[in-house]
Design an enzyme around this catalytic site. Sequence first.
Site, mmCIF file in Angstrom:
data_model
loop_
_atom_site.group_PDB
_atom_site.id
_atom_site.type_symbol
_atom_site.label_atom_id
_atom_site.label_comp_id
_atom_site.label_asym_id
_atom_site.label_seq_id
_atom_site.Cartn_x
_atom_site.Cartn_y
_atom_site.Cartn_z
ATOM 1 N N SER A 192 -31.037 48.906 80.516
ATOM 2 C CA SER A 192 -30.212 47.796 81.000
ATOM 3 C C SER A 192 -31.133 46.791 81.709
ATOM 4 C CB SER A 192 -29.106 48.300 81.912
ATOM 5 O OG SER A 192 -29.669 48.874 83.038
ATOM 6 N N GLU A 235 -32.741 33.533 76.815
ATOM 7 C CA GLU A 235 -31.647 33.804 75.866
ATOM 8 C C GLU A 235 -30.321 33.850 76.605
ATOM 9 O OE1 GLU A 235 -32.474 37.633 74.085
ATOM 10 O OE2 GLU A 235 -34.596 37.186 73.997
ATOM 11 N N LYS A 278 -27.046 35.592 77.880
ATOM 12 C CA LYS A 278 -26.633 36.988 78.089
ATOM 13 C C LYS A 278 -25.224 37.113 77.525
ATOM 14 C CE LYS A 278 -26.688 40.803 81.319
ATOM 15 N NZ LYS A 278 -25.360 41.372 81.061
ATOM 16 N N LYS A 291 -27.336 35.983 86.413
ATOM 17 C CA LYS A 291 -25.897 35.891 86.181
ATOM 18 C C LYS A 291 -25.354 34.519 86.555
ATOM 19 C CE LYS A 291 -24.620 40.078 84.863
ATOM 20 N NZ LYS A 291 -23.487 40.684 85.497
HETATM 21 S S1 IVH Z 1 -32.138 42.797 76.480
HETATM 22 C C1 IVH Z 1 -34.800 45.977 77.467
HETATM 23 N N1 IVH Z 1 -30.951 40.531 75.859
HETATM 24 O O1 IVH Z 1 -27.032 43.171 78.765
HETATM 25 C C2 IVH Z 1 -33.800 44.945 77.666
HETATM 26 N N2 IVH Z 1 -29.606 42.311 76.723
HETATM 27 O O2 IVH Z 1 -27.520 44.582 81.386
HETATM 28 C C3 IVH Z 1 -32.476 45.348 77.171
HETATM 29 N N3 IVH Z 1 -27.218 41.770 76.856
HETATM 30 O O3 IVH Z 1 -26.839 46.484 77.678
HETATM 31 C C4 IVH Z 1 -31.485 44.325 76.986
HETATM 32 N N4 IVH Z 1 -27.337 39.730 76.056
HETATM 33 O O4 IVH Z 1 -25.923 44.756 76.084
HETATM 34 C C5 IVH Z 1 -30.791 41.775 76.333
HETATM 35 N N5 IVH Z 1 -30.021 38.487 75.247
HETATM 36 C C6 IVH Z 1 -29.867 39.727 75.716
HETATM 37 C C7 IVH Z 1 -28.612 40.234 76.087
HETATM 38 C C8 IVH Z 1 -28.527 41.536 76.592
HETATM 39 C C9 IVH Z 1 -26.529 40.676 76.525
HETATM 40 C C10 IVH Z 1 -26.633 43.011 77.450
HETATM 41 C C11 IVH Z 1 -27.051 44.273 76.736
HETATM 42 C C12 IVH Z 1 -27.460 45.238 77.807
HETATM 43 C C13 IVH Z 1 -27.023 44.550 79.057
HETATM 44 C C14 IVH Z 1 -28.034 44.843 80.144
#
Ligand code: IVH
Length: 263
Positions: A12, A44, A46, A245
């Site tokens: 996460s 990117e 989120k 956030k």
């Molecule tokens: S990278 C090693 N990129 O956010 C890094 N996560 O809080 C792993 N998420 O469970 C995640 N958009 O489902 C990444 N552009 C993005 C994202 C993203 C949404 C979610 C993902 C993860 C959560 C982490």
Amino acid sequence: FNKIKHQVPMLSLDNVFNSEDLSDFIERLNKELKTTTELIFCAEPKLDGLAISLLYQHGQLITAATRGDGSVGEDVTYNVKTIQNIPHTLIGENIPDTLEVRGEVVIPIAAFNHYNKQAEIKAEKLFANPRNAAAGSLRQLDSKITAKRPLAFYSYGIGLLKNGELADSHYQRLMQLKQWGLPITDEIEVKSGLHGCLDYYQALLDKRNTLDYEIDGIVYKIDDINAQLQLGFISKAPRWARAHKFPAQEEQTRLLNVDFQVG
Ligand code: IVH
């Protein structure tokens, strides 16, 4: 659902809540990497949906799993195969023998509103928000139900990789996924230093209500894969990335009545 063990854990993200936190994060990275030059980030959206891992062997989609607890997820292959923008076969050159693509399954906002309107007419249960709708739609035991839900997938990273050459830049890797036919959002950009990241944050916050999908912030990732490897992870989150956030969305409403009860 059957369980699937993630060969590379699905992590996460730690959060930053303001520009000071972000500045501290970048300062720490500079110290850790022993550099004073401006760091390059892949910025990117989120996405506010459900994390999914897609495993391709020789370009064919073999399995799809939810994140679960990060080490073991649920096998949702049949359901994921009904999502229109997920290729069952990759296209193009130099596709690795094993490629695990990670990303988020979402319900586009327009489709979510349409779905809820129809459900209201039919006196069926409404979804509270697009995130719940995406999660609920994917965890259906009958994939025919999932197929009727307008889900979409956007890639944001790579997990397992065997017998394949990829660029040393996270951004270039995402562009390579796009060339192989995998969907990515149009909003991914390379940004330099604190000011580049903050400019991106503000630009996307301004654009938030015009996007097709819900986002709840920004993710900044060090673009250089070697720097990512050098920095590694602490507990369940990478040291080379942060989620920034957005403030909670607020609406004005009118309180029409209060029904006081004893109980
Ligand atoms: S990278 C090693 N990129 O956010 C890094 N996560 O809080 C792993 N998420 O469970 C995640 N958009 O489902 C990444 N552009 C993005 C994202 C993203 C949404 C979610 C993902 C993860 C959560 C982490």
